[in-house]
Structure formats: structure tokens, C-alpha cells
Write an enzyme that holds these catalytic residues in place. Sequence first.
Site, PDB file in Angstrom:
ATOM      1  N   SER A 116       0.979  -0.908   0.163  1.00 54.58           N
ATOM      2  CA  SER A 116       0.070  -0.165   0.269  1.00 54.58           C
ATOM      3  C   SER A 116       0.903   1.306   0.124  1.00 54.58           C
ATOM      4  CB  SER A 116      -0.786   0.079   1.036  1.00 54.58           C
ATOM      5  OG  SER A 116      -1.560   1.095   1.625  1.00 54.58           O
ATOM      6  N   GLU A 117       0.504   2.140  -0.705  1.00 52.04           N
ATOM      7  CA  GLU A 117       1.129   3.640  -1.057  1.00 52.04           C
ATOM      8  C   GLU A 117       1.602   4.341   0.550  1.00 52.04           C
ATOM      9  OE1 GLU A 117      -2.102   2.842  -1.822  1.00 52.04           O
ATOM     10  OE2 GLU A 117      -2.546   4.602  -2.350  1.00 52.04           O
ATOM     11  N   ASN A 118       1.558   3.590   1.740  1.00 51.24           N
ATOM     12  CA  ASN A 118       1.954   4.058   2.638  1.00 51.24           C
ATOM     13  C   ASN A 118       2.569   3.759   3.248  1.00 51.24           C
ATOM     14  OD1 ASN A 118      -0.361   1.937   3.438  1.00 51.24           O
ATOM     15  ND2 ASN A 118      -0.885   2.657   5.504  1.00 51.24           N
ATOM     16  N   GLY A 119       3.213   2.678   2.731  1.00 51.92           N
ATOM     17  CA  GLY A 119       4.716   1.621   3.127  1.00 51.92           C
ATOM     18  C   GLY A 119       4.227   0.830   3.887  1.00 51.92           C
ATOM     19  N   SER A 147       8.295   4.510  -0.251  1.00 48.54           N
ATOM     20  CA  SER A 147       7.291   3.756  -1.050  1.00 48.54           C
ATOM     21  C   SER A 147       6.887   3.931  -2.382  1.00 48.54           C
ATOM     22  CB  SER A 147       5.832   3.755   0.122  1.00 48.54           C
ATOM     23  OG  SER A 147       4.448   2.942  -0.381  1.00 48.54           O
TER      24      SER A 147
END
Lengths: 476, 476
Positions: free
Chosen positions: A301-304, A343
Site C-alpha cells: 500500500s502506498e503508505n508504506g 514507498s
Amino acid sequence: MRPTIHSTMAEAVAGIPDGASLMLPGFGGAGTPWNLLTALYHQGAKDLTIIANGAGGTATDPRIKGAGDIIDEERVVRLIASFTAGTHPSRVPKAEQLVRDGEMAAELLPQGTLAERIRAGGAGIPAFYTPAGVGTMLAEKKEHRSFGGREYILEEALTADYALIRAHRADEAGNLVFRRAARNFNPIMAMAARHTIVEVEEPIVPAGALDPDEIHLPGVYVHSLVSIASDGVLRVARAPARPAPPVVEAAPGERRPLTREQIASVIGRRLQPGWIANLGVGMPTLASSYVDRSLGVTLTSENGVIGYAELATEEESDPDVVNAGGQNVTLIPGATFVHHADSFALIRRGLVDVTVLGAYEVAADGSFANWRMSTEPFDELGGIGGAMDLVADAKQIWVAMEHTTRDGAPRLLERCTLPLTSPRGVTLVVTDLAVLAIRDGRFVIEEVAPGYTAKEIVALTGGPVEVSPDVRPIAL
Amino acid sequence: MRPTIHSTMAEAVAGIPDGASLMLPGFGGAGTPWNLLTALYHQGAKDLTIIANGAGGTATDPRIKGAGDIIDEERVVRLIASFTAGTHPSRVPKAEQLVRDGEMAAELLPQGTLAERIRAGGAGIPAFYTPAGVGTMLAEKKEHRSFGGREYILEEALTADYALIRAHRADEAGNLVFRRAARNFNPIMAMAARHTIVEVEEPIVPAGALDPDEIHLPGVYVHSLVSIASDGVLRVARAPARPAPPVVEAAPGERRPLTREQIASVIGRRLQPGWIANLGVGMPTLASSYVDRSLGVTLTSENGVIGYAELATEEESDPDVVNAGGQNVTLIPGATFVHHADSFALIRRGLVDVTVLGAYEVAADGSFANWRMSTEPFDELGGIGGAMDLVADAKQIWVAMEHTTRDGAPRLLERCTLPLTSPRGVTLVVTDLAVLAIRDGRFVIEEVAPGYTAKEIVALTGGPVEVSPDVRPIAL
């Protein structure tokens, strides 16, 4: 110099003047400096510039204030974000209305561009080129340049007067350790700000008490520390997501569009062994609950978060472990976390085998539109999140969406009418009525929902469309 | 897909073909993949491109091979590095001779530019602007552009076919943990390479055995793992540095140039409370042993050590804790480590209060030259290391150097004759004969060595020079 250790949040934010620029981390409620934001709300600074992922979360506990509350009080003159509206529906009209009234300036950026501009600011890099947003409205006014035969746009660094940071542990030298997906924007914003103020979840320990190798951010970037343990224990509890319910098969002959869960299960079962997949907000994230764990698929997920499993039950729920939609998820063994710039580095580096996103419109040329916009005119307000970064470099783009509008008009079109998220790249569309490939500028109907005929789907599809010779019912 | 776990180093490198490009980490012996390099040496691949900090360390143990040994066998056709010659004196002629003979191409880069180009390659950023090297020979052929009134040069991303990595711990998902300053180029090179092969110091543990928050590099970047525990135990032991000896005061009236240790002690005692200081190779690093610990000075080194103390004794010596010169050092409580790109981020961000470097020449305009070059012509060979990055953004630049050449000719000049490291910025020069400020295009003699007169120093100094009204003997 060693950072100042304050005993109250109010003392820590007392020096922030009117007109200051602030970097505010947080994603899906994790890593948000709620205590410092509450103190800032009461401190009263105005004419602020806010650099953050969104226009500001709010908390259900009325004692806790977020950036959204400060925006609502018309104390913010400029917002640089990937969502100009907050995630809470009630925030949409106010923040965007302020922009339309000329009370607040807003700059909408792809989330990865936001993270990389902050990282550049923290790294003394004045400007860089990125592929995110090329071919969309957001790139129209930007300088383009080709490297290796591909188009990129120039983006400049972001810095700020202050970063308000939330860490899990800290020592007296200011060294910080973050927890799980609460890391998100925190370290890069601390690096990019001239003055970093940190709320720390645990009591502050003496220098030397943390292992040098476990520290995520060196203390040289930190100026003020205050422990939540010394001033209140404000934490924001999120309602845990409920696991997706089991997929119910249609009775033989029954004619029924797919439910959201069924669309998600079609997506989940199409992920291939060993793939790295990024699932966007909505039906795509729901797909995480339908992936066969034995296949070794890595969900990011783009939040890492690298390696989450499925939506968490209340017992499994950890507020620092959230997916792209801010829902609590569980982790696979070997899961790990990186900050927001790393990320998107992973995403731009091309490591994502497939990104699955929701959309309002998809066209037969592979373009699609999925901006969340409150109303026309399309004036660069709304929410773009990480979609433009994801589609720029994922090896495949899949879309999960409703086949038609509520009025029955096609959302699959010859050309998109809404501002594009990407001018190309979609190869698979899963709707409530069908599974379609996009090939050579045409939709190809491969599977149809229970009880539907391919001919009916053709009639509900805009743009060039054909039926695969081996069209079949969607397996549920 | 999960990485392949090999049982031997030979098996891990077997697939590297002739013509491959390789990223090779390591700094001061720490974090160098000696085992994989030894296997590669025996594997025989040729026509290689090497991207590394230097032309290749060598080991004293003849069983252990380094990149320098592979270069010596003329198997490298291209080298991209911040030192085109190795640090071992015997390597200088061979690597540079190969370049002059047209057998090997070489590109010399400031070390921070090297790190940032690798980081960009790993982050899908095709190009960026940086201040390092502006005004020097290395920038002459590069595209310049102004941002915010300052000049920067354009640099493009670096990627490679393979990265050979050395980690401390790993799990079966490929997640890596590095130890101390052995982190250096390792994580960013793994991110920038299409295939990452890792030698691991400890036995490989099951996925889930590492805490997600302690992992430095996600396993999605790792393709092959081999534990040193399963194939040999090759480690390179470094001779620990001896602590700097005590500074001996000159007897009254005795006329004596300062020793290297005395120059270092003058530097060390001039560092101010709370400063962040970067000490370059040679006399500057020696200064770490003369800093008053109670002042809270933070010593950093471009290899990512933040907070070292002094040169280590044999008992204190840790091969993974080295300064800019590769010497073993001790740590202050609260010390921490970052990778090479983050280390130069800190430097370019302007957090370094003073950088102290050695030099061959300093001019009255504040310019200086400290490239290590074997011979004329000045053809972009030699070693530049991190100096150009450091001087671009440190708040102050100090130089520690010999006042004259062996023949007695001045090294302090009106204009430098050697290729510049920086066209401006030096404000303090400490030599074996004097302490001089540089102000308004003039050297100002502030202190003189025991037994010397200011007049004698004037005679040994080129360029405009004056004597401070309160000139005094150097306090030792």
C-alpha cells in the site's frame, strides 16, 4: 544541540507564529500528531500553510482536533496535498468552498510527487523529474522533458518552517523510532522542516538506550520533544474494519449483478503467484480478503506497508497497521514498512506487478478517470492520492468499477469525459456485470455476471466492444 | 517471489554474465561483500561495469578478493566512482593506467552525487539537480540551471544489472538488517539493481522472525541470499587505529612547526558547543580525539555515522564502525547510522555547521584544491570522495594542511593552480605554521607556531596576506 524536552504539548507549539508553514504527517489515522494538532488548534496561529496528504483528518472524540478543524476555522491560507478535501464527508464542502471563495489556495499533487518533493526538500535537491501525472490535467502547466524516450515532468522541492511529528519512541538526543505504518510521512517531513516538534508515544529514554540500528530518524533533525506520557494520553481509536463477508454464489439461472465482495473476489483470485500487488481504496482493498495466501502474493500500500494480509477483526486490529483506505489489516510473516518516499520509490521503480483501482470511467484506449471530485467545474480540487504514481509504473493496471451509472448509462466509453488519471494502460476491467480485457483499442468481454448474456453487456458498454469467442459466466 | 537461498557464494554469482553492470557497496572495509567478490573473481566474468565508491578495496588475506583484484585482471571496462583509484597505494597505477591506455573508461563523481544518482535509479527518478561540484572541473560539461538564485547541475539516475550486497541479518523473505556503518551504499544499491544478491553474516531466519520495524531493506528488492555461515566465514579484519598521542607542548622559545596531532588538536578545540561537524580524511579525522565531549559536538562522516567519538583502541574496535578515513572509531551515546543517500541528504540540507578538510592549495578568495591525483595531466582521475558535496552546503569550511610544499613553496596562494574542489567558502586555515582566517579576499594571520614570527609566516604565504593586530602564539 540536543532537543528541548517540553512537559506539555501547549509549550511545544507555543512558538509557532502566524504565517508559518507546517508539514503534517499521518495516513489513515496512523502517525498523525493529534496531540500537537490539538494544542495548535487552541494556540490559535493563523494564516498557515499546510503541507499534508489530505486536507485534514478529524477525530470523533471532540477533545481531539485535527488539521481539518483548523481549516474549518479559516486559519489556513494555503494547502499543498494529494487530497484537497478531507476524508470525512463533512470536510469536503468547507475546505473546497474556501478555495472557491478565494479564502484558501490549494495545490493538488499526486501523493508520490508530494512525498518526493518533501524528500527532495530534506535532501537539498532543488528539483527532480517524475513520470507521475504525465498526460493528465495536473501536468498541463508543468515543464516536460524526455529521458530515455519517456516523458517526465519537473517538480521542485518542498520545505517548511515546522514539522509536527508523531513517533513511537525517542531518546534525549532526539533519535526517533516509528511504529508500523505510522512511519509514513513522519521521517521525511522531519528532514524537510527547519524546526521539528515531536510527540512521542512512550516516555523519552536517555541517549544510548536505543540500539543505533533501530533508529529510523537521527536526532539531528529534531528540535523539540514532548511525551504523550507526560501530557495527556490522547490517542485516536479507529473502528476496526469488518472482514469481508463470504461470497454467495447465485442460484442457477438467477440473474444478479455482482456484489462489491464478489467483484473483489474476482480480483483477488486473478493475482498470480509471487506478484507484488497494490490495491486502491474501495473494492480493490476488499480484494485482499480473497487472495490465496499460499501463492506468495505481496500486497503493498502506498503508505508504506509491504506484505499485508486481509481486513482485520476487532481482536486483530492494530491502529498502526492500515491499508490504502485507512482500514485495519493483518500482516503476513515477513511484512515490513517504509516511509512514504521509499514507498513511492518502490512504485516508480516498477516493482508493482499490478495496481488495482476504482474508477468512474474507463475508455477503450486504456485511459481512465478516478479522481474524487465533489462537483464540476474540474478545477484541480478533489482527491488524487497515489493513483497517478501507481499507474505510471505498475506493470499492469486493473480497474474495479460499476458497469453503468445509476441511470444505466455506460461508464465504459470510447473516450473518458472526466479528467484523466492516466491516458493509457488499463488492460482488465472487472465490473458488477462483466470481466473485460482491453486490447487494441477495444473492450473484449471475457466473462459475464450470472444470468446475463454477452449481448446485454455489449448494449451496456460504450466504445468499441467485442465478445471473446470463449466468453463464459464469471466463476464465483 | 521469495528470493532463492543458495548454499554457496559460487552458486549465487554463477549467473552473472560477461558485460554485466554491477553495483558494489562498501566504505572503509565495512559493508563490502568480500565473499561474493571472491566468488565473482573466481567465476571469471569480464567486460564488467562497476559502480562503487572507489576502484576497489583489496584485502590483506590473499584468499579474499576485492573489486581491485578484478580490475587488475583487466575484466572491467567501465568504472563509475568517487575514487577512480583504490585506497591501497598499489592500486593507483593499475586502475588509472588502464584508463589512460583506453582499456577502461572512468567517470569520477562527487560521492554524494554518486549516492543520489543510485538512489534516483532505485526510486524511478530519471534525473535531479544538485549543487555538488558547481564551479569545478567535474561540472564543466554538465547542464546548469538556477533555482532560487543558486546554480545547480543536472545529474541522471544510475541503475545496474546486479547489486552484490552484504547484510548482517536476513529472513527467508529477503528482508535485510544492516549493522552500523556497514549499511552505507547497501540498501540504495539493492533498490537500484535489477538483480540483488546478498551475503548475510548471520544464518538466515524464517520470515516473521525479524521485527517489521527493524528491517532496513524490504525483501521485495532481494533475489538471491547466501549466508556466510553456510559457505565459509570470510571476514576482513582491519587493523584498529591507534589513538592519537597526547599533544606535546614546545619548550619555551623552541621553534617548531606543529605536528599533525597538534594541528588536529587546534581544530578539535575550535569546534563550538552543539555543532554538527564533518571531519575529512587525514588530519581532520584525527581532530575527533581532541574534541571536548562535554560540548555536545556531533561528529558525522559521509558514510552515515552520526555521532562518533574518537579513534578506537584495539579493544574498542568494531569493524563496522569507521570514520571517513576508514579508521575504527568509538560512538557517543545516542549515535546512529543512515545509508549513504540519507547521509548526503543531511549534508546538502545544510545541517553541517563545519566541514574540515585537508588541501593541497588554498587561495585568498576562499577556493581550495584537495583532489588526490596521482599525476598530471588533470584528467578527472584520482579521488574526490565527498568533499564537493560537503563544501557545497556546510555553513563553514575549514582546511587543515601543510603551510608549504617540501621545497618551501607556499600552498596558500592568490589563486589555486590545481583543479578546484570548491571555488569559494574557506574561512579558516590551520597549518603547521599558523592559524589564518580568510576575510575579504585576504589571508589574516591570527596565530603563529611556537618560535615563529608573523613576518616569517607572511614570507611563506602567497597571495594577499595581513597580520591580525592581536596575533598570538598558537595555544597547544
